[in-house]
Motif scaffolding. Structure first.
Motif, PDB file in Angstrom:
ATOM      1  N   SER A 173     -13.801   7.495  -1.458  1.00 34.42           N
ATOM      2  CA  SER A 173     -12.479   8.053  -1.723  1.00 34.42           C
ATOM      3  C   SER A 173     -12.397   9.471  -1.191  1.00 34.42           C
ATOM      4  O   SER A 173     -13.411  10.116  -0.925  1.00 34.42           O
ATOM      5  N   ASN A 230       1.018   3.669  -3.369  1.00 32.86           N
ATOM      6  CA  ASN A 230       0.323   4.937  -3.185  1.00 32.86           C
ATOM      7  C   ASN A 230       1.236   6.073  -2.735  1.00 32.86           C
ATOM      8  O   ASN A 230       0.742   7.169  -2.450  1.00 32.86           O
ATOM      9  N   ASP A 267       3.540  11.231  -5.825  1.00 31.18           N
ATOM     10  CA  ASP A 267       2.454  10.615  -6.584  1.00 31.18           C
ATOM     11  C   ASP A 267       3.048   9.454  -7.388  1.00 31.18           C
ATOM     12  O   ASP A 267       3.862   9.663  -8.286  1.00 31.18           O
ATOM     13  N   CYS A 309      -7.131   1.015  -4.368  1.00 27.44           N
ATOM     14  CA  CYS A 309      -6.138   1.300  -5.414  1.00 27.44           C
ATOM     15  C   CYS A 309      -6.816   1.690  -6.732  1.00 27.44           C
ATOM     16  O   CYS A 309      -6.697   1.001  -7.756  1.00 27.44           O
ATOM     17  N   ARG A 366      -4.825   1.594 -10.031  1.00 24.07           N
ATOM     18  CA  ARG A 366      -4.563   0.215 -10.475  1.00 24.07           C
ATOM     19  C   ARG A 366      -5.835  -0.421 -11.028  1.00 24.07           C
ATOM     20  O   ARG A 366      -5.807  -1.136 -12.036  1.00 24.07           O
ATOM     21  N   ARG A 402      -3.178   3.572   4.865  1.00 28.26           N
ATOM     22  CA  ARG A 402      -4.461   3.201   4.275  1.00 28.26           C
ATOM     23  C   ARG A 402      -4.909   1.835   4.771  1.00 28.26           C
ATOM     24  O   ARG A 402      -6.052   1.451   4.584  1.00 28.26           O
ATOM     25  N   SER A 412       1.099   6.986  -8.874  1.00 33.26           N
ATOM     26  CA  SER A 412      -0.074   6.315  -9.435  1.00 33.26           C
ATOM     27  C   SER A 412       0.060   5.962 -10.909  1.00 33.26           C
ATOM     28  O   SER A 412      -0.692   5.118 -11.414  1.00 33.26           O
ATOM     29  N   CYS A 421      -8.022   4.127   2.122  1.00 37.10           N
ATOM     30  CA  CYS A 421      -8.041   3.121   1.067  1.00 37.10           C
ATOM     31  C   CYS A 421      -9.171   3.395   0.082  1.00 37.10           C
ATOM     32  O   CYS A 421     -10.328   3.571   0.477  1.00 37.10           O
ATOM     33  N   CYS A 438       0.828  -1.211   0.000  1.00 37.24           N
ATOM     34  CA  CYS A 438       0.000   0.000   0.000  1.00 37.24           C
ATOM     35  C   CYS A 438       0.861   1.259   0.000  1.00 37.24           C
ATOM     36  O   CYS A 438       0.604   2.204  -0.747  1.00 37.24           O
ATOM     37  N   LYS A 439       1.903   1.250   0.801  1.00 36.08           N
ATOM     38  CA  LYS A 439       2.713   2.463   0.909  1.00 36.08           C
ATOM     39  C   LYS A 439       3.514   2.732  -0.354  1.00 36.08           C
ATOM     40  O   LYS A 439       3.652   3.886  -0.771  1.00 36.08           O
ATOM     41  N   VAL A 445      -6.042  10.485   4.466  1.00 31.50           N
ATOM     42  CA  VAL A 445      -5.704   9.448   3.487  1.00 31.50           C
ATOM     43  C   VAL A 445      -6.531   8.219   3.833  1.00 31.50           C
ATOM     44  O   VAL A 445      -6.818   7.949   5.003  1.00 31.50           O
TER      45      VAL A 445
END
Length: 1006
Positions: free
Chosen positions: A85, A27, A242, A121, A124, A35, A244, A118, A23-24, A116
Motif C-alpha cells: 500500500s 476509492n 475520500d 480495497c 472494504r 488502480r 472510504s 491497488c 475502483c474509481k 496511487v
C-alpha cells in the motif's frame, strides 16, 4: 504470511471495464488516476481479441517499495496479508515507484501529485467486504482470496496459471490462461474449431503458443491525448474525495439504462448517494453489474444536466435560448399545440419518447395523453430497435413473453449457444457473464455469426464472419440441411409447429442449400452443414439474435426463420433450448381512457416508424405532421441524418424533454429539463428474461428538472385532461398500482407491495396476482400458457407455434409478401441479391394500404421482392460509383449506451473518440495506419473517425458505432446516422441501420 491476491481468468474477462468503474467510485479516483486498467489486445495477423486487467501484483519483492526514496518509505508491504500500500500523506510524487514497477501497475494522481495503487480495497476488507472489482465483475473473471486457495481452485478446474514472473518480483496476482482450442471433428468429419489459427491444424497444450505474445492495444486506446482533456473539474462528489467510509444506509433498486435489468444498491452517506454497486441479495446476479450501472453515479450530479426550461429566441438551429419558467413553457406549448390541431388536425402531432424516459412513461403517461389528444403517431424506440422481433413473436407465439430464464437449470443447461448478430458480452455483460460461466463449467459450445470478432465472438468456439444482412440465408440453409438429413424433431413438429410442412416444401423447392447460402453469406458450405448438425443433435440449443438481425429491412422474416430453426429442432418450450431476442416484454394492453374522453382520430398512423414521418414533415404526404414532442435525440439517432434535420427544421413546434442538451436541443422551440432514475422512481428497463425491477424516488432532481410523468400531467391540465391525467398520478407508485399495472394482465401480481417487499426489488412476470408464484420457464410440455384455457400450451389461436396458416398468408399478401420465407436482403449489397425496391410510404410509385400487422390502423407500402438481372441492382450502381465497402453500425463498447453515457466523464475516459474498425487489407489499400483519421462516405453524407485496424472484421466491411453527436462535451463527432438511410421492413416497419455501402479514405495530414 497469508498472502491475499486476485485471480483473473482471461477466459472469462470480456473487457467491459466494470472493475475500473468500481475502483474509481469506491476509492474516489478522478481522471487519469488508475488502480487497475483493462487492456484490449489484438493480434496483427490472425483474428484474435483478448483482455488483460493490469493491477498491482502485490509482489513478494516489490520494486516499488525498493525504489521509494522517502524516509520513512511511502510504500510498505503488510507482513500478514502481503498487500502493498501507499501512504499518500508521505508520498512526494517523485514517480520513482511508477517507473520501477515492471508491470505498469502503479498509478499517479496528477492533481495532488502522489502515487496511487491497488491495496485490494483495504477499507472494504476492514469491513468484511472484498475488493470492489471482484464484487461487481459481471463475468466472474476476478476472484479474491488467499493465494494458495486460489491456486488450488485453478488446479481443480484445470486452468493453467500464466508464468509472468519475468522480473523476479514474485507477483501474487494470478492470471488464469485461456484453454487451448482443440480441433473438434463434427459428424461429417469437417474441422470447425481452432478459430484463432491460420489453419485447422490441431493444437495440443504443449504446442499452444502464448496468445498474448506480440499482441497490441489499438491506437485509439493507447493514445492518451484525448483523455488529457479530462480533469478534476469534470468530476463531482464522490470522485476525487475520500470515499472510504461505510455507508449510513443502503437502498435496493435497479439500473435503468439497458436490458440486462441489473439490480443495484444505492449507498447513502451525509444525505448523498456515494456509491452504486451490485445487489448481493439478488439470487440471480449476486451483486454483479456492468460499468454503466455504476457510472449513473456521474449522472445524478452531472454539471452538464439541464436544470431550467429554455425557449428558443434565435433561428432554429442557432442554439440561442432564454431561460423561462415552467408555467410559461407549458402555457405556450399548449397554445401552440392547439394552433397545430386547429389548422392540420390532431394527427399532425407526433410523439417519440425513448426508453430513457422510463417504461411508465412510454407505455403509460404518454399513451394516455395521446388518446386524449387524438394522435396515432406515437412511437417509442421500438422501430429502431426490435419491431421485427416483436411482430414475429406475436405472429408465431402469440405473445412477446420469451420463454427461457437465466437459471442454471434453464439457459445454463444448454449444450450449445448460437448467436446471430448479438454482441451480448458488450450489450448485456452480466447476462453473458452468467451464460459464459455456465458454458465453461458444463463444456458447452458457443458459435457466433457476426461480421466482426466482437467480445462475444472472441469467446466462441467458432466465429462465422457472415456478410451483413444475410442471417436469413444462413438460417434457411441450416433448416434445409436439417430437413435433407432428416434431423428435425419430427414429433415436436407434428404436435406443435403449424405449417412446418409448407415451409419444408418451400425451402427445399427454392434450393436454399448450404451451397446456395455460401455464395450469399460468404461462409463455407461445410461450416454451415457442420453447424446444422450441431444444432440438431445438441441436447438443448439456445439461439440468440439481436440488433444485428433486427435492424434490417428483412427483420421480420429473418426472425421468423430463426424461430423456425429453433422450433423444428425442438428448442422451444423446454429448459436449455429456446429462441432469445432482447428484450422480453409483457403482452401490453393499452392503458384505458374512458370512451367519452377518447379523442376521435380520422386518419391512420403514418406508418410505425419515425422514418415514415419524414415526408409528412417535409411534404405533408400522406398528410402533414407539424409538431413533435420528443424525449431522445432524433437529430442524431434517427437514420438519414441530413433529411431528418431538414424535416425537423420544417416543423412548427418541437418540444424536447431531456437530461442534457444534444443535437436535437439546438433545433427545438422548447427544451425542458427531465428527471431520471431515482430522481423520479418507477420500473427499470424491461429485462431480457421478464424481470420487472422497481426504483423508489431517492433524491431530488437538479434545479427545476421534472419527471416526464409530471410533464404530461401538467401539459394535460392546460388542455383539460386533468380528470384522466390526475394530479395524484405524479406519484409513480400510485400510477403503477391504480392505472398501469391493472391494464396489463401479465403485471397484475407485480404489486408495489410485492416489489418493495423483496430485497432485490424484482418480480418475474407474467404473474396473475400478488400471492401467485413467480413465472419460471414458460411453455413447457404439459403446461398452460398464461391467461389461456387449461391445457393450451402456446397462446396462439391454434395453441401451436404458427408459421403458415391461411390467415397469416393473407396478412403477408396484403403487403405483397408471403408467410413463406422467400429470401431478400438490403438493396445495398456488394453482391447481386434479391431486394425490396420500396419500403417507405412514399418510395417509388407503389401502393399504400393499411397494415394488418399492428394493433391500430397504420399505413404501410405494398412491395414486391426484386431479383437481380442484367440491369443490375442498387448495389451494383453504387459499386460502380466507388462505394465498395459494407458499412456496419452498432453499439460501442460496454461503458457506452447510445448518447447519454457520452456525458459521463469516465465513459469518455474509457472510450473517448469515434472510431472506424477496418481490416488491415482495407487499411493498406487506402494508405491508412492504425489510429489515423479516415472519412467514411455514403450517398447521404460523410463522417470522420479514427481508424481501428483489426483482423477481427470482414475484409469488405467497416464498423462505425452509434452514440456520438457534434454537441457532446468531451469528444464530439458526427453521428453515424449521417450515413444511414433506414429503409423499412414493410411488415414490421423496422429500419435498416446495419448495412449501407460506403467508401473509406484517409484524411490528409493525420
Amino acid at each position: 504470511m497469508t498472502q491475499l491476491a486476485l485471480s483473473i481468468d482471461l477466459e472469462r474477462c470480456t473487457g467491459c471495464k466494470s472493475c475500473e468503474a468500481a475502483c474509481k467510485q469506491v476509492n474516489g479516483l478522478g481522471p487519469q488516476e488508475y488502480r487497475n486498467k483493462v487492456l484490449w489486445l489484438g493480434a496483427p495477423d490472425v483474428p484474435q481479441l483478448d483482455f488483460l486487467t493490469v493491477t498491482c501484483q502485490q509482489c513478494e519483492r516489490p520494486a516499488c517499495v525498493r525504489a521509494c526514496p522517502v524516509a520513512p518509505k511511502a510504500l510498505s508491504k503488510d507482513p500478514v496479508t502481503g498487500v502493498v500500500s501507499v501512504n499518500e500523506a508521505r508520498c512526494t510524487g517523485c514517480g520513482e515507484c511508477v517507473l520501477a514497477c515492471p508491470y505498469g501497475a502503479m498509478g499517479y494522481d496528477p492533481v495532488d501529485h502522489h502515487a496511487v495503487k491497488c491495496d485490494l480495497c483495504a477499507p472494504r476488507r476492514a469491513r468484511g467486504d472484498g475488493p470492489a472489482c471482484a464484487s461487481v465483475c459481471p463475468t466472474r473473471a476476478i476472484t479474491f482470496g488467499v493465494r494458495d486457495a486460489l491456486l488450488e481452485a485453478a488446479a481443480s478446474q484445470g486452468k493453467p496459471v500464466r508464468d509472468h514472473d519475468h522480473f523476479l518480483q514474485g507477483p501474487a496476482t494470478l492470471y488464469l490462461d485461456r484453454k487451448p482450442a482443440p480441433q473438434v471433428m463434427m459428424p461429417d468429419a469437417i474441422p470447425v474449431a481452432a478459430p484463432a489459427t491460420a489453419t485447422n491444424e490441431a493444437i495440443t497444450p504443449a504446442r499452444m503458443p502464448d496468445r498474448l505474445a506480440h499482441t497490441l492495444q489499438p491506437a485509439i486506446l493507447n493514445d492518451h491525448r484525448p483523455r488529457a482533456r479530462l480533469s478534476g473539474t469534470d468530476t463531482a462528489f464522490p470522485y476525487r474525495h475520500d470515499n472510504s467510509a461505510a455507508p449510513e444506509r443502503v437502498t435496493p433498486g435497479g439500473c435503468h439504462i439497458c436490458f440486462n435489468g441489473c439490480t443495484v444498491k444505492f449507498h447513502h452517506r451525509d444525505g448523498q448517494i456515494v456509491n452504486i454497486l451490485g445487489n448481493t441479495d439478488d439470487p440471480v446476479f449476486q451483486g454483479r453489474i456492468c460499468p454503466k450501472s455504476q457510472m449513473t453515479l456521474q449522472l445524478y450530479r452531472n454539471p452538464g444536466r439541464l436544470t431550467h426550461p429554455l425557449k428558443r429566441v434565435g433561428p432554429r438551429g442557432s442554439g440561442r435560448f432564454e431561460r423561462i419558467g415552467w408555467d410559461q413553457a407549458l402555457d405556450e406549448i399548449a397554445a401552440r399545440l392547439r394552433a397545430v390541431r386547429d389548422q392540420h388536425g390532431s394527427e399532425a402531432l407526433a410523439i417519440h419518447m425513448g426508453t430513457r424516459t422510463g417504461v411508465l412513461n412510454i407505455m403509460g403517461y404518454m399513451r394516455l395523453f395521446a388518446q386524449l389528444w387524438g394522435t396515432p403517431n406515437v412511437l417509442t424506440t421500438e422501430p429502431l430497435c426490435d419491431a421485427g422481433k416483436v411482430v414475429a413473436l406475436e405472429l408465431t407465439l402469440g405473445s412477446t413473453n420469451l420463454g427461457n430464464i437465466y437459471t442454471p437449470d434453464d439457459i445454463g443447461s444448454a449444450q450449445l449457444y448460437v448467436y446471430f448478430g448479438d454482441n451480448q458480452a458488450e450489450t448485456r455483460p452480466v447476462n453473458f457473464g452468467m451464460l459464459n460461466d455456465w458454458r465453461l463449467r458444463n463444456g458447452a459450445r458457443l458459435v457466433v455469426a457476426d461480421p466482426r470478432l466482437t467480445p462475444t465472438a472472441s469467446k466462441a468456439d467458432v466465429w462465422l464472419p457472415i456478410r451483413p444482412g444475410t442471417d436469413m440465408a444462413l438460417g434457411l440453409a441450416l433448416i434445409h440441411e436439417i430437413f435433407v438429413t432428416n434431423q428435425h424433431d419430427a414429433a415436436f413438429c407434428a404436435d406443435w409447429v403449424l405449417g412446418w410442412e409448407r415451409w419444408r416444401e418451400f425451402i427445399l423447392t427454392q434450393g436454399y442449400s448450404p451451397e446456395w447460402a455460401a455464395a450469399v453469406t460468404g461462409l463455407d458450405a461445410r461450416q454451415i452443414r457442420a453447424l446444422a448438425a450441431e444444432i440438431a443433435t445438441a441436447d438443448g440449443c439456445m439461439i440468440y439474435a439481436s440488433r444485428g438481425v433486427n435492424q434490417h429491412s428483412n427483420s421480420l422474416q429473418t426472425n421468423r426463420v430463426l424461430m423456425f430453426l429453433a422450433a423444428i429442432t425442438g428448442n422451444w418450450g423446454r429448459k436449455g433450448g429456446g429462441y432469445f431476442n432482447v428484450a422480453a416484454e409483457p403482452d401490453w394492453q393499452t392503458v384505458p381512457v374512458p370512451d367519452a374522453r377518447r379523442a376521435t382520430m380520422t386518419r391512420p398512423a403514418m406508418g410505425r416508424s419515425p422514418v415514415a414521418w419524414l415526408d409528412g414533415m417535409l411534404h405533408a404526404q400522406p398528410y402533414p405532421i407539424r409538431a413533435l414532442i420528443t424525449g431522445n435525440n432524433p437529430a442524431a439517432q434517427w437514420p438519414g441524418g441530413a433529411k431528418v434535420r431538414e424535416a425537423l427544421e420544417a416543423l412548427d413546434l418541437i418540444v424536447h424533454v431531456e437530461l442534457f442538451q444534444n443535437a436535437t436541443s439546438a433545433l427545438a422551440d422548447y427544451v425542458l429539463p427531465a428527471a431520471t432514475g431515482i430522481e423520479k422512481g418507477g420500473i427499470s428497463r424491461l429485462s431480457e428474461d421478464r424481470r420487472i425491477v422497481w426504483n423508489d424516488k431517492l433524491i431530488e432532481p437538479p434545479g427545476e428538472a421534472r419527471s416526464d410523468h409530471w410533464f404530461w400531467i401538467e401539459l394535460g391540465k392546460r388542455l383539460g385532461y386533468d380528470d384522466v391525467l390526475q394530479e395524484r398520478y405524479k406519484d409513480p407508485g400510485t400510477f403503477w398500482d391504480e392505472v398501469f399495472r391493472p391494464a396489463t394482465p401479465d403485471l397484475h401480481g407485480a404489486t408495489l407491495k410485492r416489489l418493495r417487499g423483496l430485497p432485490h426489488r424484482w418480480v418475474r412476470t407474467p404473474v396473475a396476482h400478488e400471492d401467485a408464484p413467480e413465472a419460471g420457464t414458460l411453455y413447457l410440455d404439459g403446461s398452460t400458457a398464461f391467461g389461456q384455457p387449461a391445457g393450451k400450451r402456446f397462446p396462439t389461436p391454434s395453441g401451436k407455434l404458427e408459421f403458415w396458416t391461411e390467415s397469416l398468408e393473407a396478412k403477408f399478401r396484403a403487403l405483397g409478401l408471403s408467410a413463406l420465407p422467400e429470401f431478400y436482403t438490403e438493396a445495398e449489397q456488394l453482391v447481386p441479391l434479391p431486394w425490396l425496391p420500396a419500403g417507405c410510404l412514399t418510395d417509388g410509385d407503389g401502393e399504400i394500404t393499411t397494415s394488418p400487422f399492428f394493433h391500430a390502423p397504420a399505413l404501410a407500402p405494398v412491395v414486391d421482392i426484386a431479383q437481380p438481372d442484367d440491369s443490375g441492382t442498387p448495389g451494383t450502381r453504387l459499386r460502380d460509383a466507388g462505394y465498395d465497402t459494407e458499412l456496419v453500425t452498432g453499439r460501442p463498447a460496454a461503458p457506452h449506451f447510445h448518447s447519454w453515457t457520452h456525458y459521463f466523464w469516465q465513459a469518455q475516459e474509457m472510450w473517448p473518440e469515434l472510431y472506424c474498425q477496418m481490416h488491415p487489407d482495407k487499411a493498406a489499400a487506402i494508405g491508412v495506419r492504425d489510429g489515423e483519421r479516415v472519412r467514411i462516405d455514403t450517398p447521404r453524407g460523410s463522417v470522420e473517425a479514427r481508424a481501428w485496424v483489426t483482423t477481427g472484421i470482414r475484409r469488405e466491411s467497416v464498423f462505425v458505432p452509434i452514440g456520438w453527436d457534434q454537441t457532446q462535451p468531451f469528444h464530439p463527432a458526427a453521428s453515424v446516422n449521417m450515413l444511414t438511410e433506414g429503409k423499412l421492413d414493410p411488415a414490421s416497419q423496422q429500419s435498416n441501420l446495419k448495412l449501407h455501402l460506403c467508401k473509406v479514405r484517409a484524411v490528409a495530414g493525420t
